[in-house]
Design a protein around this motif. Sequence first.
Motif, PDB file in Angstrom:
ATOM      1  N   ALA A  26      32.413  22.379 -38.150  1.00 23.66           N
ATOM      2  CA  ALA A  26      31.612  21.474 -37.313  1.00 23.66           C
ATOM      3  C   ALA A  26      31.893  21.715 -35.828  1.00 23.66           C
ATOM      4  O   ALA A  26      30.963  21.815 -35.015  1.00 23.66           O
ATOM      5  N   LEU A  27      33.176  21.827 -35.485  1.00 20.20           N
ATOM      6  CA  LEU A  27      33.537  22.011 -34.066  1.00 20.20           C
ATOM      7  C   LEU A  27      33.117  23.380 -33.539  1.00 20.20           C
ATOM      8  O   LEU A  27      32.913  23.543 -32.333  1.00 20.20           O
ATOM      9  N   ASP A  28      32.988  24.341 -34.439  1.00 19.35           N
ATOM     10  CA  ASP A  28      32.529  25.670 -34.007  1.00 19.35           C
ATOM     11  C   ASP A  28      31.076  25.640 -33.541  1.00 19.35           C
ATOM     12  O   ASP A  28      30.657  26.477 -32.746  1.00 19.35           O
ATOM     13  N   VAL A  29      30.296  24.663 -34.054  1.00 21.98           N
ATOM     14  CA  VAL A  29      28.879  24.580 -33.627  1.00 21.98           C
ATOM     15  C   VAL A  29      28.630  23.437 -32.638  1.00 21.98           C
ATOM     16  O   VAL A  29      27.693  23.502 -31.847  1.00 21.98           O
ATOM     17  N   VAL A  30      29.465  22.394 -32.704  1.00 22.32           N
ATOM     18  CA  VAL A  30      29.336  21.264 -31.756  1.00 22.32           C
ATOM     19  C   VAL A  30      30.755  20.944 -31.271  1.00 22.32           C
ATOM     20  O   VAL A  30      31.512  20.269 -31.966  1.00 22.32           O
ATOM     21  N   PRO A  31      31.145  21.448 -30.093  1.00 23.24           N
ATOM     22  CA  PRO A  31      32.560  21.382 -29.694  1.00 23.24           C
ATOM     23  C   PRO A  31      33.147  19.985 -29.523  1.00 23.24           C
ATOM     24  O   PRO A  31      34.361  19.831 -29.610  1.00 23.24           O
ATOM     25  N   ASN A  32      32.322  18.962 -29.320  1.00 22.41           N
ATOM     26  CA  ASN A  32      32.866  17.603 -29.193  1.00 22.41           C
ATOM     27  C   ASN A  32      32.085  16.676 -30.131  1.00 22.41           C
ATOM     28  O   ASN A  32      30.879  16.493 -29.964  1.00 22.41           O
TER      29      ASN A  32
END
Length: 363
Positions: free
Chosen positions: A177-183
Amino acid sequence: MSYVVTCLGKPWYVGIWEGQDYLSNLERTQEDIKLIIEAARDLERKFKAKVPTPYLQGQTLFMFFYNRSLRTRNSFEAGMSQLGGHAHFLSPQDVYTPTLPEDMEPYKTEAISDVARVLSRYGNGIAIRIYADAAKWHIGRGHRVIEEFAKWATIPVLNMEDDIFHPFQSLADIKAALDVVPNLRGKKFVVSYAYSGGLKPLAVPQDVAIMAAMMGAEVWIAHPPGFELMDNIMQKVKELADRYGGSVKVTHDMKEAFEGATFVYPKAWSPKGFFPPFSADGKVHKEEAMEYQSKFKNWIVTMDLLEESGKPYYMHCGPADRGQEVTDEVLDTYEKSLYFEEAENRLHVQKAVMSMVMGSRYE
Ligand code: CP
């Protein structure tokens, strides 16, 4: 920080939690999770660039699989060999089955207290998977088995999924998830029930809810009546949401939950009221649980549902039951599916945690 190495040539994360167990992400903070993801990204980069990472040279991880596995077994085995060590597969049926004191049978079982101490003299880590039939469908018994190993072992014990937690899965998921939406703060992250003809543990939805709350997401839990997560886990999820600036909402409407979501994580789990300690008579009711859950076959993820919801990222730990939890079309063609990224990330996050708890900073 990823590129900082110690004077001995090891990256910063090797041995930072030397000797610690990894049983649940509830024992960790948001800061810890971010360190694991940073370490996992370093290991991922090196793996893809074919840079050697011999941080666990000569070490052995013993793996007890009371349940079957594709991803967990192979990612731990590959991970150990890529770190210079070896993962040793142990089928509990092929040894004297490591067992809690109340379930001992002469010459068929061996006390976990003894197994853990023997293996502690041979190697460097013990990993265990146990839930469902292997834990007699008494929810919490599988986790107690892993705690018993941790109590007696003098080397790190790793939870490869029990009947409450699946910590390495949710680490892999949150990295995806964080790889596509960092926050993830303020992002709608839906943990939803989806129908399966099998009975699956509560470990994944509970652990994913914990992790999404720890990242400050707006966590939605969607399920039909009777599929509530454990009360103590829901309490922890709410506490984490409060601490990290997120929120938690529960609904019985899949469409409402999906609407406007950034991530949806629809997968099957079992209605816990049919199993002890939650069943009214304290007995296991597998047939009745299957019959009850068969009423919810409309809880399936289709391309139409994803498109109508605004095209969220689709997540699932695998293996997904095609035609039940999700359509073939979604798994094979949906451009915002993270299904294979999540599977791949098992390798990277497990290598990170094994380097942290089994590695040594000074050797
Ligand atoms: N997600 C997961 O744990 O997969 P396996 O059952 O294949 O190990």
